[in-house]
Design an enzyme around this catalytic site. Structure first.
Site, PDB file in Angstrom:
ATOM      1  N   GLU A  97     -43.737 -23.651 -45.150  1.00  0.00           N
ATOM      2  CA  GLU A  97     -43.392 -23.503 -43.715  1.00  0.00           C
ATOM      3  C   GLU A  97     -44.592 -22.909 -43.136  1.00  0.00           C
ATOM      4  O   GLU A  97     -45.169 -22.060 -43.660  1.00  0.00           O
ATOM      5  CB  GLU A  97     -42.122 -22.732 -43.631  1.00  0.00           C
ATOM      6  CG  GLU A  97     -40.807 -23.350 -44.066  1.00  0.00           C
ATOM      7  CD  GLU A  97     -40.477 -23.021 -45.404  1.00  0.00           C
ATOM      8  OE1 GLU A  97     -41.161 -22.068 -46.132  1.00  0.00           O
ATOM      9  OE2 GLU A  97     -39.650 -23.802 -46.118  1.00  0.00           O
ATOM     10  N   TYR A 109     -53.867 -27.165 -43.068  1.00  0.00           N
ATOM     11  CA  TYR A 109     -53.162 -28.086 -44.126  1.00  0.00           C
ATOM     12  C   TYR A 109     -53.161 -29.339 -43.958  1.00  0.00           C
ATOM     13  O   TYR A 109     -53.233 -30.210 -45.029  1.00  0.00           O
ATOM     14  CB  TYR A 109     -51.659 -27.448 -44.132  1.00  0.00           C
ATOM     15  CG  TYR A 109     -51.485 -26.260 -44.581  1.00  0.00           C
ATOM     16  CD1 TYR A 109     -51.612 -25.953 -46.034  1.00  0.00           C
ATOM     17  CD2 TYR A 109     -50.891 -25.085 -43.641  1.00  0.00           C
ATOM     18  CE1 TYR A 109     -51.529 -24.341 -46.297  1.00  0.00           C
ATOM     19  CE2 TYR A 109     -50.624 -23.674 -44.277  1.00  0.00           C
ATOM     20  CZ  TYR A 109     -51.152 -23.332 -45.604  1.00  0.00           C
ATOM     21  OH  TYR A 109     -51.153 -22.186 -45.836  1.00  0.00           O
TER      22      TYR A 109
END
Length: 139
Positions: A97, A109
């Site tokens: 998260e 990411y």
């Protein structure tokens, strides 16, 4: 050159300082990292970054926290931590998260192959914010 090794109790003070200097990082109790897959990045004798993950199933892992000291950011430390973890332990799905407002982390990411999967409204406190759930599948 950055060395990656398992983290230990002697690293917790440095890890706490990095976490404190990283507003986008999760604010976990650093002593709890000793119960997880805990890795640190070293430059000489200095801890300059850390990664904490845990297994949630035989073929699933979760990234709990990843942070790098401010003066060592954008030098490949986070990529090296994740690369070593992928080489050593990650097989299957990897979840994390990230704060919706943390565009730098989200782009980082994505550059590694993570995809945005879903949103969790009001997931974070201080301030209240939506979490973006991201997933990567390693081979």
């Amino acid at each position: 050159m950055t060395a990656i090794r398992r983290g230990g109790a002697d690293d917790l003070e440095a890890v706490a300082a990095i976490q404190q200097a990283s507003p986008g990082a999760a604010g976990w109790a650093v002593a709890d990292y000793l119960e997880q897959d805990f890795r640190v990045a070293m430059e000489g004798n200095r801890v300059v970054g850390f990664l904490v993950t845990r297994a949630v199933a035989a073929d699933e892992r979760e990234i709990l926290n990843l942070a790098v000291a401010p003066d060592f950011r954008r030098k490949g430390i986070a990529r090296a931590l994740l690369g070593r973890a992928f080489d050593d332990a990650f097989r299957g799905a990897v979840f994390l998260e990230v704060r919706e407002s943390n565009g730098v982390a989200r782009e980082f990411y994505k550059s590694l192959g993570f995809k945005e999967l879903s949103r969790r409204k009001e997931y974070y406190d201080s301030p209240t914010e939506t979490a973006i759930v991201m997933k990567f599948h390693s081979c």
